[in-house]
Scaffold this active site. Structure first.
Site, short mmCIF file in Angstrom:
data_model
loop_
_atom_site.label_atom_id
_atom_site.label_comp_id
_atom_site.label_asym_id
_atom_site.label_seq_id
_atom_site.Cartn_x
_atom_site.Cartn_y
_atom_site.Cartn_z
N ASP A 82 0.87 -1.18 0.00
CA ASP A 82 0.00 0.00 0.00
C ASP A 82 0.90 1.22 0.00
OD1 ASP A 82 -1.84 2.03 0.64
OD2 ASP A 82 -3.06 0.67 1.86
N ASP A 93 -3.63 7.50 -2.91
CA ASP A 93 -3.46 6.33 -2.04
C ASP A 93 -3.88 5.11 -2.85
OD1 ASP A 93 -3.42 4.61 0.15
OD2 ASP A 93 -5.06 5.60 1.23
N HIS A 153 -11.77 5.99 2.76
CA HIS A 153 -11.80 7.23 3.54
C HIS A 153 -11.76 8.45 2.64
CE1 HIS A 153 -7.41 7.07 2.75
NE2 HIS A 153 -7.60 5.77 2.89
N HIS A 161 -6.60 10.27 6.35
CA HIS A 161 -7.91 9.79 6.77
C HIS A 161 -8.69 10.99 7.30
CE1 HIS A 161 -7.21 5.20 7.13
NE2 HIS A 161 -6.41 5.71 6.24
N GLU A 187 -11.13 1.00 -0.67
CA GLU A 187 -10.17 -0.08 -0.46
C GLU A 187 -10.78 -1.31 0.19
OE1 GLU A 187 -6.98 0.83 2.35
OE2 GLU A 187 -7.86 2.79 2.68
N GLU A 282 -6.86 -1.03 -3.83
CA GLU A 282 -7.22 0.35 -3.49
C GLU A 282 -6.94 1.31 -4.62
OE1 GLU A 282 -5.02 2.13 -0.21
OE2 GLU A 282 -6.63 3.57 0.14
MN MN Z 1 -3.67 2.85 1.20
MN MN Z 2 -6.32 4.22 2.16
#
Ligand code: MN
Ligand code: MN
Length: 297
Positions: A82, A93, A153, A161, A187, A282
């Site tokens: 990630d 992200d 998020h 976040h 995600e 994600e």
């Molecule tokens: Mn992530």
């Molecule tokens: Mn994330």
């Protein structure tokens, strides 16, 4: 403008993610993986928005390499990588799951499939519960289980976040509608039928973020807080990122002290409740009035 920054960050994130997906990681140390991905982000003109997470098997999220981490990827591992890129604080992200044993192909594929189905419905005014329902249905129709207490998020400048959660099941938290001119990460996390579908906090904590700069009684610690603020703002960091400027043991002492003072948060690793293997996919999307862009496509 924010969309321009998001687009640049997203473009870099997708290049790095696809290179990561193609590469053979068997035998590599976690230190080498995290470090080389973060370097590739910088080489492409971005900055890492958080330490690269390399979470293996039943660890769903939030493990990053320790300074000189010697854990090695095995051919039986399911590895969630990630990564985040930011340009002027605008964050992309994205994550990919890597596995080498064909018995996990379905687990990996269903994470990707539930993400793409979710993105199809994620537009301005879409209810978050609608996204959660789409993810949950896609996963359960394929005989697998979503992780209920992990979610996507909302994202704000310098805040990964930002308060709103995009659920991976129909009912989790309070529902809201997606807004325009807003970035969201979606995600899904997937485990097997015999998994609990819930993660709990593990003992290891090696990702941190500065949450307050309130003075402590320690001048050195206050200077260290200022250093963290200047370097990372509110974005997460790892000890690996401090050892060029500080002794590892000094950095550890300072960070531990600031955690105790509640000026720094330490994020625990998140582990599947029945210790079953977890996959993840994600993307970050940017929603406008009439369109939504997958900025990490
Ligand atoms: Mn992530
Ligand atoms: Mn994330």
């Amino acid at each position: 403008m924010s969309l321009e920054n998001y687009t640049r960050a997203g473009h870099i994130a997708s290049i790095v993610r696809e290179n990561t997906r193609k590469r053979n990681h068997i035998g590599r140390t976690l230190y080498d993986i995290c470090n080389s991905i973060e370097k590739e982000i910088s080489d492409n003109g971005g900055q890492p928005a958080f330490p690269v997470n390399v979470s293996i098997n039943e660890i769903a999220a939030h493990y990053t390499a320790e300074p000189d981490d010697q854990i090695v990827i095995k051919d039986s591992d399911v590895v969630k990588i990630d990564l985040g890129v930011h340009i002027n604080g605008y964050i992309a992200d994205t994550a990919v799951t890597i596995s080498y044993d064909p018995k996990y192909d379905q687990l990996v594929k269903v994470a990707e499939l539930s993400l793409s189905e979710a993105i199809k419905v994620a537009k301005n005014s879409t209810k978050s519960s609608e996204i959660g329902k789409t993810i949950e249905n896609t996963i359960s129709h394929n005989g697998l289980k979503p992780i209920q207490n992990l979610s996507g998020h909302s994202i704000e400048q310098y805040v990964i976040h930002a308060g709103k959660s995009i659920p991976n099941i129909k009912t989790y938290g309070s529902s809201f509608s997606l807004s325009s001119n807003q970035a969201y990460a979606i995600e899904p996390f997937v485990t097997t039928k015999d998994g609990l579908g819930i993660v709990y906090e593990g003992k290891i904590r090696n990702i941190y973020s500065l949450i307050s700069r309130k003075p402590t009684k320690d001048k050195e610690a206050d200077e260290f807080s200022m250093y963290l603020w200047n370097k990372f703002k509110t974005l997460p960091f790892a000890l690996r990122w401090l050892v060029d400027d500080f002794d590892e043991s000094k950095a550890r002492t300072m960070v531990d002290y600031l955690v105790k003072k509640k000026n720094v948060r330490a994020y625990p690793i998140l582990v599947e409740g029945n210790n079953k293997v977890v996959s993840q996919a994600e993307h970050t999307i940017f929603v406008t009035e009439n369109l939504s862009y997958i900025i990490t496509k």
